[in-house]
Write a protein that holds these residues in place. Sequence first.
Motif, mmCIF file in Angstrom:
data_model
loop_
_atom_site.group_PDB
_atom_site.id
_atom_site.type_symbol
_atom_site.label_atom_id
_atom_site.label_comp_id
_atom_site.label_asym_id
_atom_site.label_seq_id
_atom_site.Cartn_x
_atom_site.Cartn_y
_atom_site.Cartn_z
ATOM 1 N N GLU C 145 13.397 34.938 12.405
ATOM 2 C CA GLU C 145 14.496 35.406 11.596
ATOM 3 C C GLU C 145 14.817 34.447 10.477
ATOM 4 O OE1 GLU C 145 17.066 38.190 11.916
ATOM 5 O OE2 GLU C 145 15.424 39.094 13.129
ATOM 6 N N THR C 149 15.811 32.893 3.713
ATOM 7 C CA THR C 149 17.185 32.562 3.573
ATOM 8 C C THR C 149 18.056 33.756 3.721
ATOM 9 O OG1 THR C 149 16.241 31.595 1.602
ATOM 10 C CG2 THR C 149 18.500 30.846 2.356
ATOM 11 N N GLU C 150 17.544 34.798 3.207
ATOM 12 C CA GLU C 150 18.366 36.018 3.256
ATOM 13 C C GLU C 150 18.705 36.438 4.633
ATOM 14 O OE1 GLU C 150 18.043 40.517 2.162
ATOM 15 O OE2 GLU C 150 16.308 39.308 1.437
ATOM 16 N N ALA C 151 17.610 36.495 5.385
ATOM 17 C CA ALA C 151 17.896 36.866 6.806
ATOM 18 C C ALA C 151 18.831 35.952 7.480
ATOM 19 C CB ALA C 151 16.597 36.866 7.593
ATOM 20 N N GLN C 152 18.812 34.605 7.033
ATOM 21 C CA GLN C 152 19.704 33.657 7.647
ATOM 22 C C GLN C 152 21.140 33.942 7.316
ATOM 23 O OE1 GLN C 152 18.282 29.684 6.564
ATOM 24 N NE2 GLN C 152 16.611 29.890 8.111
ATOM 25 N N THR C 153 21.397 34.238 6.098
ATOM 26 C CA THR C 153 22.717 34.537 5.728
ATOM 27 C C THR C 153 23.252 35.757 6.387
ATOM 28 O OG1 THR C 153 21.529 34.850 3.659
ATOM 29 C CG2 THR C 153 23.838 33.840 3.616
ATOM 30 N N LYS C 154 22.366 36.782 6.427
ATOM 31 C CA LYS C 154 22.782 38.029 7.029
ATOM 32 C C LYS C 154 23.192 37.803 8.431
ATOM 33 C CE LYS C 154 20.898 42.614 7.412
ATOM 34 N NZ LYS C 154 19.728 43.472 7.558
ATOM 35 N N LEU C 155 22.513 37.025 9.155
ATOM 36 C CA LEU C 155 22.857 36.746 10.539
ATOM 37 C C LEU C 155 24.164 36.031 10.687
ATOM 38 C CD1 LEU C 155 21.813 36.694 13.492
ATOM 39 C CD2 LEU C 155 21.018 34.396 13.051
ATOM 40 N N GLU C 157 26.499 36.084 8.715
ATOM 41 C CA GLU C 157 27.580 37.002 8.387
ATOM 42 C C GLU C 157 27.873 37.892 9.535
ATOM 43 O OE1 GLU C 157 26.615 38.997 4.634
ATOM 44 O OE2 GLU C 157 27.312 37.157 3.565
ATOM 45 N N LYS C 158 26.761 38.456 10.056
ATOM 46 C CA LYS C 158 26.960 39.342 11.220
ATOM 47 C C LYS C 158 27.662 38.644 12.377
ATOM 48 C CE LYS C 158 24.631 42.267 14.429
ATOM 49 N NZ LYS C 158 24.113 42.161 15.650
#
Lengths: 65, 396, 166
Positions: C145, C149-155, C157-158
């Motif tokens: 995951e 970086t994007e996926a990291q941020t999304k997580l 946030e979630k």
Amino acid sequence: MGTIPNLVGAGLIVIGAGLGLGKIGGSAMDAIARQPEAAGKIQTAMIIIGALLEGLAFGALILGA
Amino acid sequence: MIISKKPVRSLTAILIGLISSVAMANPVEDTTHVKTETASHTEQVAHETANHETEAHTEKHEALSPKEKINEHIQHHLADSYDFTLYSDEEAGTHVGFPLPVILIDDGLKVFSASAFHHGETVANVDGAYYKLVHNKIYKTDAEGTLELDHHGHPTNEMPLNFSITKNVFSLLITSLLLFLMFTALARTYKKGPNNLPTGFSRVLEPLVLFVRDEIARPNIGEKKYKKFMPFLLTVFFLIWLLNLIGLTPLGINVTGNIAVTFCLAFVTLIITNFSANKDYWGHIFWMPGVPAPMKIILAPIEVLGIFTKPFSLMIRLFANITAGHAVMMGLLAIIFLFKNLLGTGGSIGVSLALTTFISLIELLVAFLQAFIFTMMSSLFIGMAVQEHDHHDDHH
Amino acid sequence: MEKLLNDFSYGLFFWQLVILTILILLLAKFAWKPILNSLSEREEGIKSALESAENARKEMQDLQADNQRILNEARAERDTMLKEAREMKEKIVADAKTEAQAQGLKLIEQAKAAIESEKNAAMAELKLQVSSLSLSIAEKLLKDELSNTEAQTKLVEKMLGDVKLN
């Protein structure tokens, strides 16, 4: 056999003895009837008294005869 | 006369079965003799049987009426005699029997046979002294036999002391021997131990001995003292009974109907009673306790008299009963002679027989009863003499 | 009376007295004494025989009573023994029962405890396994995951969105 007075006397003795014996016998019968179990004793007593009476009567008869 | 008793004897012998020792003595011919006699009644009644003696007045017999004859015969029967005659025929002058010894004390002891008198017909000459037999008494007399009679007709000749063995003495001896044999036989059965029961005749005697002991001696004398008197009581009882029974047989014996015999028996009772009496007895006679003094003085002679009247009554009772029994029996038999005109020969014999049978049965009872009463009274008197009076004040 | 006295024979009296006396003496010696003695002896014998029979009967009765008594005692003793035995048996049975129960309970307890501990151990093991597994999964996931970086941020946030602020 003796004289008339002797015979009359003997008759009187026999009458007396007869009355006496009758009385003894009658009383003994009464007594036996009342107490049949004592018959033996009553009979002995009766015979004794009868014998006494008999002795008396015979004594009188013989002394008189 | 006595012969007619024969059926009675057999009957009673069957009934009682006791008198086996006493046989029927008289022969059958005697019965026929009675019949021929009754048939020839106009002649003198010559029927004389037991103990008859013709005595000195045979000629006088012709003049006697039958009644007087019977009287005389009865007197003969009741009296003692010097020979044992079983049967005698007056017409023929024969006597069947045997003479007995005569013992006289007259200038020393004189013993000779009574046959010397020839039934009173002759004078007996013994060692120079002459004796004559008149009415059963022996008188001293001279060679011709002269008797000096007093105004009553009794001889007044001197009478020697007479200790003859008469018919009664002889019968007594025989009876005593019989008794002795009977009871020694009974005693012998116990030799093998007390549980050995007697057999035969002794078996009858044992209950009789027990009867005397338990019914006569024990209740009258008392449990403690009766043993001493048993020999006397038993002997007297059986002697009297046997003598009475023998007197009923046709032998014509009349021992207990003799005053001398009963006097002797009563005398022995008197002696035994008074010699065994204790202090109480004499006290009651001479100084009756519990009554006022004047009464004692009146009672004493009466009681003293009582000592003698008691045995006297014993003597008289036995004598009179047996004598009367014999006289009645003989009198009833005399019916045969007295009523033969009225009833006929068969009828008079029948009536006489029926009555005599009846009287014989009664006499059989009397024989026992008199023995019983004599013994009973003797034991009663002895009992009175020996009993202990514990409660003087209670019964007076 | 006069006639009687006249007829009285002293000779006969004398002989009768002599005979009677001799007869009494002889019979007393040879007959009455043995007869009476034997009779009383026999009576005594019968009496004593009866007495001894009575005594024997009494003794017998006593003996029987004794026997009965002994028998009764024996019976009573047997009864008590039987009773005791029964009681003992019952007691033993009861004791055994309670002990067995106790033992059983104890065993059950032990078994329970063992099961518990086994369960706990298994749970702990399971937990360890699960945690290590989930950790490795999570590591793998995270490696996967978090490769951009994007996926990291999304997580982030979630995750932040899941967290509720209370």
